[in-house]
Design a protein around this motif. Structure first.
Motif, short mmCIF file in Angstrom:
data_model
loop_
_atom_site.label_atom_id
_atom_site.label_comp_id
_atom_site.label_asym_id
_atom_site.label_seq_id
_atom_site.Cartn_x
_atom_site.Cartn_y
_atom_site.Cartn_z
N GLN A 81 91.09 56.40 153.13
CA GLN A 81 92.07 56.68 154.19
C GLN A 81 93.44 57.05 153.62
OE1 GLN A 81 90.10 54.00 154.08
NE2 GLN A 81 88.93 53.93 155.98
N LEU A 82 93.74 56.60 152.41
CA LEU A 82 95.05 56.84 151.81
C LEU A 82 95.10 58.09 150.94
CD1 LEU A 82 95.90 53.19 150.68
CD2 LEU A 82 96.82 54.39 152.66
N SER A 83 93.97 58.69 150.68
CA SER A 83 93.90 59.83 149.76
C SER A 83 94.80 60.98 150.21
CB SER A 83 92.46 60.32 149.64
OG SER A 83 92.38 61.41 148.75
N GLY A 84 95.66 61.45 149.32
CA GLY A 84 96.54 62.57 149.59
C GLY A 84 97.79 62.23 150.37
N LYS A 85 97.94 60.97 150.76
CA LYS A 85 99.05 60.59 151.64
C LYS A 85 100.17 59.91 150.86
CE LYS A 85 95.93 60.18 155.57
NZ LYS A 85 95.38 59.32 156.64
N VAL A 86 101.30 59.75 151.53
CA VAL A 86 102.44 59.04 150.97
C VAL A 86 102.32 57.57 151.32
CG1 VAL A 86 104.95 58.79 150.99
CG2 VAL A 86 103.93 61.07 151.15
N LEU A 87 102.39 56.72 150.30
CA LEU A 87 102.38 55.28 150.50
C LEU A 87 103.75 54.74 150.14
CD1 LEU A 87 100.93 52.59 151.07
CD2 LEU A 87 100.24 52.56 148.67
N LEU A 88 104.49 54.33 151.15
CA LEU A 88 105.83 53.78 150.97
C LEU A 88 105.68 52.27 150.80
CD1 LEU A 88 108.83 54.62 153.36
CD2 LEU A 88 108.61 52.52 152.06
N ASP A 89 105.96 51.80 149.61
CA ASP A 89 105.72 50.39 149.25
C ASP A 89 107.04 49.63 149.25
OD1 ASP A 89 104.63 48.02 148.21
OD2 ASP A 89 105.02 48.70 146.15
N VAL A 90 107.16 48.65 150.13
CA VAL A 90 108.38 47.84 150.19
C VAL A 90 108.14 46.40 149.74
CG1 VAL A 90 109.26 49.24 152.10
CG2 VAL A 90 108.07 47.11 152.61
N ARG A 124 100.15 59.11 146.85
CA ARG A 124 101.49 59.30 146.29
C ARG A 124 102.36 58.09 146.63
NH1 ARG A 124 103.19 64.82 148.78
NH2 ARG A 124 102.01 64.00 150.56
N VAL A 125 102.48 57.19 145.67
CA VAL A 125 103.18 55.92 145.89
C VAL A 125 104.67 56.10 145.65
CG1 VAL A 125 103.40 53.53 145.10
CG2 VAL A 125 101.12 54.61 145.20
N VAL A 126 105.47 55.58 146.56
CA VAL A 126 106.93 55.59 146.42
C VAL A 126 107.44 54.18 146.73
CG1 VAL A 126 109.12 56.56 147.21
CG2 VAL A 126 107.08 58.00 147.14
N LYS A 127 108.19 53.64 145.80
CA LYS A 127 108.77 52.29 145.97
C LYS A 127 110.18 52.39 146.50
CE LYS A 127 108.31 47.83 145.26
NZ LYS A 127 107.06 47.07 145.42
N THR A 128 110.50 51.57 147.50
CA THR A 128 111.88 51.51 148.00
C THR A 128 112.04 50.28 148.88
OG1 THR A 128 113.69 52.80 148.94
CG2 THR A 128 111.60 52.85 150.12
N LEU A 129 113.28 49.91 149.18
CA LEU A 129 113.68 48.86 150.12
C LEU A 129 113.27 47.45 149.72
CD1 LEU A 129 113.20 50.43 153.69
CD2 LEU A 129 115.30 50.20 152.34
N ASN A 130 112.68 47.25 148.54
CA ASN A 130 112.26 45.90 148.18
C ASN A 130 113.43 45.03 147.70
OD1 ASN A 130 112.13 47.61 145.71
ND2 ASN A 130 111.68 45.64 144.75
N THR A 131 114.62 45.60 147.56
CA THR A 131 115.81 44.82 147.18
C THR A 131 116.70 44.54 148.39
OG1 THR A 131 117.04 46.84 146.65
CG2 THR A 131 115.83 45.79 144.85
#
Length: 213
Positions: A81-90, A124-131
């Motif tokens: 289900q996640l293939s090719g998509k943006v995963l915004l990881d907080v 496509r994993v992108v990390k943000t907002l975890n701080t």
């Protein structure tokens, strides 16, 4: 308009969903138990709640608002289900002490974002907002000084998408700092180890990391 799946139904999800909807996005909440008591309030607010595979499969952008300790295992099960998509990881992946504060990183020498990217090479994993405290993730101007939203990821287009969503959440462009590839998530994730000490020093007030310049 972007279709966004927020996986998780706790405080972080509740902080993000309303503001994303107000910005014109279609938002679905993904839950392990979409008909359980923890998700009962969502229906009253008009938000669709679905199982994790259904939610992830229906969206263009997926937000990981689940506990960091369970994220790799759970999201690996959603690889199709996640293939090719943006995963915004907080999320922050930590071991907690008896008081519930972060005591150690689950991935020392690395980061949750890197583990997710390794486990999900087609995503496509992108990390943000975890701080950022969850209460100000979608209301950063509430703080007394401009906070920083750090962005880490390997895909430039995915980071552009996430930056746009941060703007929708109330983040001014000058507050958003692109640190580089996904390995740069290591230092922001380590911020979780400071939280107990900051709360001891400041009290239980919302806060975020900022960069003076």
């Amino acid at each position: 308009m972007t279709t966004i799946a927020v996986l998780g139904s706790g405080h972080v999800a509740r902080a993000l969903v309303g503001k994303l909807r107000d910005a014109g996005h279609e938002v679905v909440v993904g839950s392990r138990d979409p008909h359980g008591s923890a998700t009962a309030g969502w229906a009253a607010s008009g938000v669709r709640v679905a199982g994790l595979p259904d939610a992830a499969g229906s969206a263009e952008v997926i937000v990981n608002a689940m506990p960091g300790s369970a994220s790799v295992r759970t999201l690996t099960g959603l690889a199709a289900q996640l293939s090719g998509k943006v995963l915004l990881d907080v999320a922050n992946a930590v071991e907690v002490d008896p008081a519930g504060f972060a005591a150690a990183l689950l991935y020392p020498g690395g980061s949750l974002a890197e583990e997710l990217q390794r486990a999900l090479p087609g995503t496509r994993v992108v990390k943000t907002l975890n701080t950022v405290h969850d209460s100000v993730m979608a209301d950063p101007a509430r703080l007394s000084a401009p906070p920083a939203a750090f962005v880490s990821g390997n895909d430039a287009d995915a980071k552009k998408t996430v930056t746009g969503l941060l703007t929708d959440l109330g983040w001014s462009p000058e507050w958003i700092i692109d640190l580089g590839d996904v390995e740069t998530a290591r230092v922001p994730e380590a911020f979780a180890l400071m939280i107990r000490h900051l709360i001891h020093a400041l009290g239980p007030v919302p806060f975020a990391m900022a960069v003076a310049r």
